[in-house]
Design a protein around this motif. Structure first.
Motif, PDB file in Angstrom:
ATOM      1  N   ARG A  13      -5.786   6.353  -4.934  1.00  0.00           N
ATOM      2  CA  ARG A  13      -5.377   5.950  -3.774  1.00  0.00           C
ATOM      3  C   ARG A  13      -6.273   4.772  -2.686  1.00  0.00           C
ATOM      4  O   ARG A  13      -6.307   4.148  -2.132  1.00  0.00           O
ATOM      5  N   SER A  14      -8.028   5.672  -3.091  1.00  0.00           N
ATOM      6  CA  SER A  14      -8.972   5.048  -2.496  1.00  0.00           C
ATOM      7  C   SER A  14      -9.326   3.334  -2.470  1.00  0.00           C
ATOM      8  O   SER A  14      -9.353   2.873  -2.311  1.00  0.00           O
ATOM      9  N   LEU A  31       1.050   4.026  -3.123  1.00  0.00           N
ATOM     10  CA  LEU A  31       0.356   5.803  -2.592  1.00  0.00           C
ATOM     11  C   LEU A  31       1.371   6.753  -3.189  1.00  0.00           C
ATOM     12  O   LEU A  31       1.490   7.712  -3.703  1.00  0.00           O
ATOM     13  N   ARG A  47       0.816  -1.601  -0.044  1.00  0.00           N
ATOM     14  CA  ARG A  47      -0.013   0.010   0.476  1.00  0.00           C
ATOM     15  C   ARG A  47       0.914   0.686   0.019  1.00  0.00           C
ATOM     16  O   ARG A  47       0.298   2.229  -0.702  1.00  0.00           O
ATOM     17  N   LEU A  74      -6.166  -3.900   1.027  1.00  0.00           N
ATOM     18  CA  LEU A  74      -6.551  -3.722   2.623  1.00  0.00           C
ATOM     19  C   LEU A  74      -7.514  -5.120   2.822  1.00  0.00           C
ATOM     20  O   LEU A  74      -7.568  -5.728   3.834  1.00  0.00           O
ATOM     21  N   SER A 126      -6.312   1.070  -1.352  1.00  0.00           N
ATOM     22  CA  SER A 126      -6.113   1.180  -0.886  1.00  0.00           C
ATOM     23  C   SER A 126      -7.148   0.452  -0.221  1.00  0.00           C
ATOM     24  O   SER A 126      -7.471  -0.428   0.771  1.00  0.00           O
TER      25      SER A 126
END
Length: 367
Positions: free
Chosen positions: A116-117, A72, A68, A124, A120
């Motif tokens: 980014r959203s 990013l 991650r 995750l 992630s």
């Protein structure tokens, strides 16, 4: 055999005494030793499994966090590179005209936020599922429940999802940005803010329109690339075309050399020729490519200059295709003719109404 004989043969039944019921059993050292041995053996049998599960979970978490962070950082560098490219393009004349700093900044921020959203969530979410599977948890019911919940939420918030997806594609495809003048069908005006759900427009009268991205079916961007300024000049059919063309050429050449029109005009002003020819008039078309959003300003300035140049060259501009052109030397033949009157006809009701009434003599007056 009788009941007393059976009881006698069985012997006396033991009855609890008060001393025995009050006494509690205290574990001995041997019992504690046996319990510790059993615990140690159970731990010895399962410690390898626990260690494997723990190492697997730790490895998944470390890889997810590291991946991650790397993704990013890569997205951030990509956005920074886009901004540096825009800043270098602003140094040139054409780049400064084409690039809108606020528009590019908002677009890059929106793209970076979305990327980014999404990154992630994917990283995750996958790591969480792998951790649960490491503990031998059946994920089928969980995934089925999540699927049903997702379908329910999708049906309940389908407008919100539609607006969000439409906004994402509008930003990624750069269909419009801050400062552009667009026609979205439901409203038109200058783009003030571009969001993932709502686009904010300022209309011609200063009003603010909040347009949902999902409601926009078509977009007409009036600020991308270049605009066309076109002016139609209507003159009399008897005018000399060579003199008209020469006068328009002088106006175009002079305007292209003056500031700020030398930056607004992106191509020479061209006299395209006759657009239409009628019995009493003809239309000459003048066109030029301009900076986006400056076509109306150029057209107004062109009309102003053409009118002054034609007045100086004694070229008459008429009002339209249906205008009746009369020479100034030709007298008006109807000027000395009076308007028709109903009293000129003796048989008309108006003339009969003005006829004097003949007095009638009485019957006795004749005797």
């Amino acid at each position: 055999m009788s009941l007393p004989a059976v009881l006698t043969a069985a012997g006396p039944s033991p009855s609890p005494t008060p001393s025995e019921s009050a006494t509690t059993t205290v574990p001995t050292l041997q019992d504690a030793q046996e319990s510790a041995v059993h615990t140690a053996s159970w731990v010895e049998q399962n410690w390898s499994t626990w260690l494997a599960i723990g190492l697997k979970v730790l490895l998944v978490v470390v890889i997810a966090v590291a991946l991650r962070k790397i993704v990013l950082r890569a997205i951030t560098k990509f956005i920074d590179r886009m901004n540096r490219t825009v800043e270098s393009a602003e140094g040139t004349t054409l780049g400064g005209l084409l690039v809108n700093a606020e528009r590019r900044r908002q677009r890059s921020q929106a793209i970076g936020s979305v990327l980014r959203s999404v990154a992630s969530f994917l990283i995750l979410g996958t790591a969480a599922l792998m951790v649960l599977s490491s503990f031998q948890i059946d994920l089928a019911p969980l995934l089925a429940s999540a699927g049903v919940a997702g379908v329910a939420i999708g049906f309940g918030a389908r407008n919100l999802v539609t607006d969000f997806l439409s906004g994402v594609f509008m930003i990624l495809e750069d269909q419009y940005g801050v400062g552009d003048t667009i026609d979205s069908g439901v409203a038109s005006g200058e783009v003030v803010e571009v969001g993932l759900r709502v686009t904010k427009l300022r209309g011609a009268s200063g009003e603010i329109w909040y347009v949902r991205n999902g409601e926009i079916k078509r977009i007409g961007n009036l600020s991308q690339g270049w605009a066309t300024a076109g002016v139609d000049v209507t003159v009399r059919a008897s005018e000399d075309l060579d003199r008209v063309r020469a006068t328009l050429g002088e106006v175009a050449e002079k305007m292209a050399k003056e500031e700020p029109w030398n930056e607004v005009l992106w191509s020479p002003i061209e006299v395209l020729g006759l657009d239409s020819v009628l019995i009493d008039s003809m239309v000459v078309r003048v066109s030029a490519k301009t900076m986006p959003g400056k076509a109306l300003t150029v057209e107004r300035e062109l009309r102003w200059r053409i009118k002054r140049a034609f007045d100086a060259a004694h070229i008459r501009i008429v009002g339209g295709e249906t205008a009746v052109l009369l020479d100034e030397e030709t007298p008006d033949r109807a000027a000395g003719v009076a308007a028709p009157s109903a009293f000129s006809d003796s048989d008309s009701p108006q003339a009969a109404a003005t006829t004097p009434i003949t007095p009638q003599r009485s019957a006795t007056g004749g005797r």
